[in-house]
Design a protein around this motif. Structure first.
Motif, PDB file in Angstrom:
ATOM      1  N   PHE A 186      40.716  18.153 -10.773  1.00 22.09           N
ATOM      2  CA  PHE A 186      41.497  19.394 -10.727  1.00 22.09           C
ATOM      3  C   PHE A 186      41.513  19.886  -9.286  1.00 22.09           C
ATOM      4  O   PHE A 186      40.465  19.967  -8.629  1.00 22.09           O
ATOM      5  CB  PHE A 186      40.857  20.459 -11.613  1.00 22.09           C
ATOM      6  N   HIS A 187      42.709  20.252  -8.789  1.00 26.20           N
ATOM      7  CA  HIS A 187      42.865  20.732  -7.422  1.00 26.20           C
ATOM      8  C   HIS A 187      43.770  21.968  -7.422  1.00 26.20           C
ATOM      9  O   HIS A 187      44.732  22.038  -8.197  1.00 26.20           O
ATOM     10  CB  HIS A 187      43.506  19.671  -6.531  1.00 26.20           C
ATOM     11  N   LEU A 188      43.471  22.903  -6.522  1.00 24.87           N
ATOM     12  CA  LEU A 188      44.381  24.018  -6.317  1.00 24.87           C
ATOM     13  C   LEU A 188      45.600  23.546  -5.544  1.00 24.87           C
ATOM     14  O   LEU A 188      45.477  22.737  -4.615  1.00 24.87           O
ATOM     15  CB  LEU A 188      43.685  25.146  -5.541  1.00 24.87           C
ATOM     16  N   ILE A 189      46.773  24.022  -5.930  1.00 24.65           N
ATOM     17  CA  ILE A 189      47.992  23.684  -5.201  1.00 24.65           C
ATOM     18  C   ILE A 189      48.091  24.570  -3.966  1.00 24.65           C
ATOM     19  O   ILE A 189      47.900  25.791  -4.032  1.00 24.65           O
ATOM     20  CB  ILE A 189      49.227  23.861  -6.107  1.00 24.65           C
ATOM     21  N   ASP A 190      48.345  23.941  -2.830  1.00 21.73           N
ATOM     22  CA  ASP A 190      48.479  24.653  -1.558  1.00 21.73           C
ATOM     23  C   ASP A 190      49.880  25.269  -1.488  1.00 21.73           C
ATOM     24  O   ASP A 190      50.886  24.542  -1.409  1.00 21.73           O
ATOM     25  CB  ASP A 190      48.249  23.674  -0.404  1.00 21.73           C
ATOM     26  N   GLY A 191      49.931  26.603  -1.540  1.00 21.97           N
ATOM     27  CA  GLY A 191      51.218  27.284  -1.512  1.00 21.97           C
ATOM     28  C   GLY A 191      51.634  27.753  -0.136  1.00 21.97           C
ATOM     29  O   GLY A 191      52.612  28.500  -0.006  1.00 21.97           O
ATOM     30  N   SER A 192      50.915  27.322   0.915  1.00 20.34           N
ATOM     31  CA  SER A 192      51.248  27.780   2.270  1.00 20.34           C
ATOM     32  C   SER A 192      52.578  27.214   2.752  1.00 20.34           C
ATOM     33  O   SER A 192      53.200  27.771   3.658  1.00 20.34           O
ATOM     34  CB  SER A 192      50.128  27.406   3.246  1.00 20.34           C
ATOM     35  N   MET A 193      53.006  26.112   2.212  1.00 25.28           N
ATOM     36  CA  MET A 193      54.308  25.528   2.543  1.00 25.28           C
ATOM     37  C   MET A 193      54.745  24.636   1.400  1.00 25.28           C
ATOM     38  O   MET A 193      53.933  24.262   0.542  1.00 25.28           O
ATOM     39  CB  MET A 193      54.247  24.738   3.858  1.00 25.28           C
ATOM     40  N   SER A 194      55.998  24.296   1.375  1.00 29.51           N
ATOM     41  CA  SER A 194      56.510  23.417   0.330  1.00 29.51           C
ATOM     42  C   SER A 194      56.143  21.970   0.646  1.00 29.51           C
ATOM     43  O   SER A 194      55.928  21.611   1.814  1.00 29.51           O
ATOM     44  CB  SER A 194      58.029  23.546   0.221  1.00 29.51           C
TER      45      SER A 194
END
Length: 843
Positions: free
Chosen positions: A209-217
């Motif tokens: 399980f990983h957090l999705i990086d929302g800093s860029m697409s």
């Protein structure tokens, strides 16, 4: 007078009794046996009981990549923790480079990184070497031995995981063993669905399980620079979607357990449930509380299978993942996760799957072939030797019983080639008995009393039998060392048969012959012995040696040219590819339809032929050339295309890596066998005999290879076994003739060599004809009744035995004349031995 001590007689019958007890469970399968009797039966190989034998190759590149990533991370962490500034940290292959920007910190950096070079526990050499270059450049090199140790550890860990997956797929008592530096051998008896097991074993099963990086697409990241803390992964969709996820794992397979499946809202969806261990559940609750509104990416083997939003903190130790999988697909995923994640990717490089029904048919065919072969052999022996033939028949029955007992008590598996080995033993087992009987007959013919003739016959035949069978034993030993599991089964039964044949010929038959002579008070052999039909022969074999030798040499040359120019029909063992045996569910197999449907799959050349049973067909698919996985992909396509109309009875897949290894191993096996036999014959005989035996053997091998070109029979691993047995049999026959020549050379010193050779061949002609006849009859029974799989083996052996018998006369013997073998060689040795005994020195 004949004398056989009582204790020897008792010991012989005790061994026979123990063998009968050991074989009994195989002969009376449905009968209750007392508790004191052995209950072990012969263990059947997969080709007889059905199941799958799969060889998995651990991908070394996986180990290198993981070790490189871990080492780079360790270097980064140590330098940052020590406050040492650096640049250009990168890794490629097994090499990591980093440049220390401050020259004053280089020595400190070396000190900080030195612990990474420590040797692994129990290892003498370091896992990583560290060297210092110019301008603050440091280079760390991961050693090959470190990779090898990591690979071995990963293989060892994979044994239990693959075993659990085999059980999940429905296997019973799977056997998983490491083989070589990077292979796992997996045998799963009685596997009903081999495709499911292959699917389970081909996935690593790493869930994270990983957090999705929302800093860029993800698109911006791919077009620019990916943040150091993140990476790009893709979904399993077609076309796949890209995700930018953080490298840090929130949860992994190690944190989860008790994977189960629940039905989803429709047939194309399901829910995977799991339990989180208490410590991981607490951390996960804290993380989700801090990241409400963000999304999670759930990865299976680095592919996104779900990306749920965090709507609220996740509390408790239970979790679930909604999937767009069918319930069956999710069951497979749960089975993979329950078994644990593989530490290294495993690729299927070889597969041999047999349907249980086909295995049962092979057993029936083998039993019929063995029974018919035994009837042929015993009938021929009784026809020529009367009551002595009956004793030889009894010895043959005891011989087979002892082979079954040894296989049962030792646990050695009996394979289909092993059944062929037993049938072949039936043919060659009487050779020793015939040699003894013919020696006895010669002694009686020379004027000896029957009692004395029996003593001398058994005594003089002993070393001849040893010399003749050692060559076959050498071939069996090399087959066992270099062969596959099925071929090893053949080597085991052949070797056991040679040893039990020696026991039955010299120890079992002797008290029976003695008892018969004493009871009937014979002074001469009875009239029921008819091998005197050959006594009047005086064939001038050497009279046409120049013509026969020239003709055979020309034929050998033609065979070599045919092999090198036209080529043999090489099987998948040497070329790679797949062979599939299918059975039509209704009516005969439609070859044109099979070719038409499979040609649309773009998997290369398709060959299909019908077997004797019109409902059965053999399909051969060429090597795919796209790596090891490409072969299995082709099999999957064929299954999906034909499964509606055909049952898959046998599947054999050999990848490019295995086919190359088998080619080298087969070549080495034949050369090693010839070399070992040459050394033995050179040791036991004069060098001219050794050269003659090898030339005759090479002739047999070359002509047999030529027969593959002419007939178009597929040349595979079983053919290598046939070649080596032909080598052993040919030399067996040659050694018997040579032994008689050597004996005659000592008694007839002035006889011209061609005449002496003719006399020796004529004297052993009855043995040659009888042994060849019994062997050919057994092989004929194997060819007619042994089943489709073993038929080509029997046909090659029939040709090889005939050629081997012929070459013993017209190749091995003329070579002795060509290399000027002379009686004086033996005279000098004999005179020297006499002088030595008398204390005189020779000059």
């Amino acid at each position: 007078m004949l004398h056989l001590s009582r204790w020897k007689t008792v010991l012989i019958w005790l061994i026979v009794f123990v063998a009968a007890l050991g074989a009994a469970p195989n002969l009376f399968t449905d009968v209750w046996l007392p508790g004191w009797m052995p209950h072990k039966r012969v263990a059947l190989g997969l080709d007889l009981q059905g199941g799958s034998h799969i060889v998995l190759k651990a991908e070394r590149s996986d180990i290198v990549r993981k070790r490189l990533e871990n080492t780079v991370a360790s270097v980064r962490g140590r330098l940052r923790e020590a406050g040492i500034r650096y640049t250009g940290l990168a890794g490629n292959g097994q090499t990591i480079q980093v440049r220390i920007t401050d020259p004053n910190q280089i020595d400190r950096a070396v000190s900080v990184l030195t612990p990474l070079t420590a040797a692994a526990t129990g290892a003498r050499d370091p896992d990583v070497t560290l060297s210092k270059g110019n301008d603050g450049q440091l280079t760390l090199q991961i050693t090959g031995k470190a990779i090898g140790r990591s690979l071995l550890a990963a293989l060892t860990q994979s044994v239990d995981i693959v075993g659990r997956r085999a059980v999940e797929a429905g296997g019973i008592d799977p056997v998983i063993e490491t083989r070589g530096p990077d292979r796992l051998s997996v045998q799963v008896p009685g596997l009903a669905d081999p495709q499911r097991f292959k699917d389970l074993s081909s996935q690593d099963g790493r869930l994270s399980f990983h957090l999705i990086d929302g800093s860029m697409s993800p698109q911006d990241a791919m077009g620019g620079t990916v943040p150091a803390r993140s990476r790009i992964v893709y979904s399993q969709d077609d076309p796949p979607d890209a995700f930018l996820v953080e490298r840090t794992e929130v949860l992994s397979s190690a944190d989860l357990s008790d994977f189960q499946v629940e039905p989803g809202n429709d047939e194309e969806s399901s829910i995977l449930t799991f339990r989180i261990n208490p410590e991981s559940a607490r951390r996960f609750a804290e993380l989700t509380q801090k990241n409400v509104g963000r999304s999670l990416a759930i990865l299976l083997d680095d592919q996104v299978i779900a990306a749920p939003d965090i709507g609220e903190p996740v509390a408790g130790n239970r979790g679930e993942i909604p999937l767009n999988y069918s319930q069956e697909e999710t069951e497979d995923l749960a089975a993979i996760l329950r078994s644990g994640a593989l530490p290294v990717t495993l690729t299927i490089v070889e597969e041999r799957t047999i349907d249980p029904g086909l295995g049962a048919g092979s057993i029936r065919s083998g039993l019929v072939a063995g029974f018919v072969g035994a009837v042929f052999v015993i009938g021929l022996m009784v026809a020529f030797y009367g009551i002595l033939g009956v004793i030889a028949g009894a010895a043959l029955v005891v011989n087979i019983m002892m082979i079954l007992a040894v296989l049962s008590l030792s646990g050695a598996p009996l394979t289909l080639p092993g059944v062929a080995g037993i049938v072949l033993t039936i043919g060659i087992a009487v050779d020793a008995t015939v040699l003894i009987y013919e020696r006895i007959r010669e002694e009686v013919k020379g004027g000896a009393h029957l009692d004395q003739a029996i003593e001398v016959g058994y005594s003089r035949a002993f070393m001849t039998v040893v010399d003749a069978n050692i060559t076959t034993l050498i071939a069996a030993a090399i087959l066992f060392y270099l062969g596959s599991d099925a071929i090893r089964g053949f080597a085991v039964t052949l070797a056991i048969g040679i040893l039990t044949t020696a026991f039955t010929a010299f120890l079992f038959t002797r008290p029976l012959v003695v008892a018969w002579v004493r009871h009937r008070r014979f002074k001469h052999l009875p009239k029921s012995v008819h091998t005197d039909l050959f006594d009047g022969t005086n064939i001038r074999f050497m009279g046409i040696r120049r013509y026969s030798f020239t003709a055979l040499a020309a034929l050998s040359l033609v065979s070599m040219l045919a092999v090198t120019t036209i080529g043999m029909n090489l099987g998948i063992d040497f070329t790679g590819g797949s062979v599939i045996e299918v059975r039509s569910k209704q009516g005969p197999a439609d070859l044109e339809d099979i070719r038409s449907r499979l040609s649309q799959l773009n998997i290369g050349d398709i060959q299909a032929r019908r077997l004797r049973d019109a409902s059965n067909a053999i399909i051969r698919i060429e090597a795919q050339g796209g790596g090891e996985n490409a072969e299995q992909s082709a099999i999957t396509l064929v299954r999906s295309e034909l499964a509606d109309q055909y049952d898959f009875r046998r599947v054999e897949v050999v990848g490019p890596a295995v086919s190359g290894e088998l080619t080298r191993t087969a070549t080495l096996g034949v050369l090693a066998s010839l070399a070992a036999i040459l050394v033995y014959i050179w040791f036991r005989f004069e060098w001219q005999f050794a050269v003659g035996a090898i030339i005759a053997t090479l002739h047999d091998v070359i002509l047999t290879l030529g027969s593959f070109v002419v007939t178009g029979i597929e040349f595979n691993l079983t053919s290598i076994a046939a070649l080596l047995v032909i080598v052993g049999y040919s030399l067996n026959d040659t050694v018997v003739v040579y032994d008689r020549m050597r004996e005659n050379l000592k008694h007839f010193r002035k006889m011209p060599l061609p005449i002496l050779i003719d006399a020796s061949i004529n004297q052993t002609l009855s043995r040659t004809i009888l042994t060849s006849a019994t062997t050919l009859l057994s092989l004929l029974a194997l060819y007619l009744f042994g089943g489709e799989v073993i038929r080509s083996f029997a046909l090659v052996m029939l040709f090889g035995v005939a050629v081997g018998t012929f070459s013993s006369i017209y190749i091995a013997a003329p070579v002795l004349i060509l290399f000027r073998l002379r009686p004086k060689t033996f005279d000098e040795k004999e005179d020297g031995a006499t002088d030595e005994k008398s204390g005189k020195a020779t000059v």
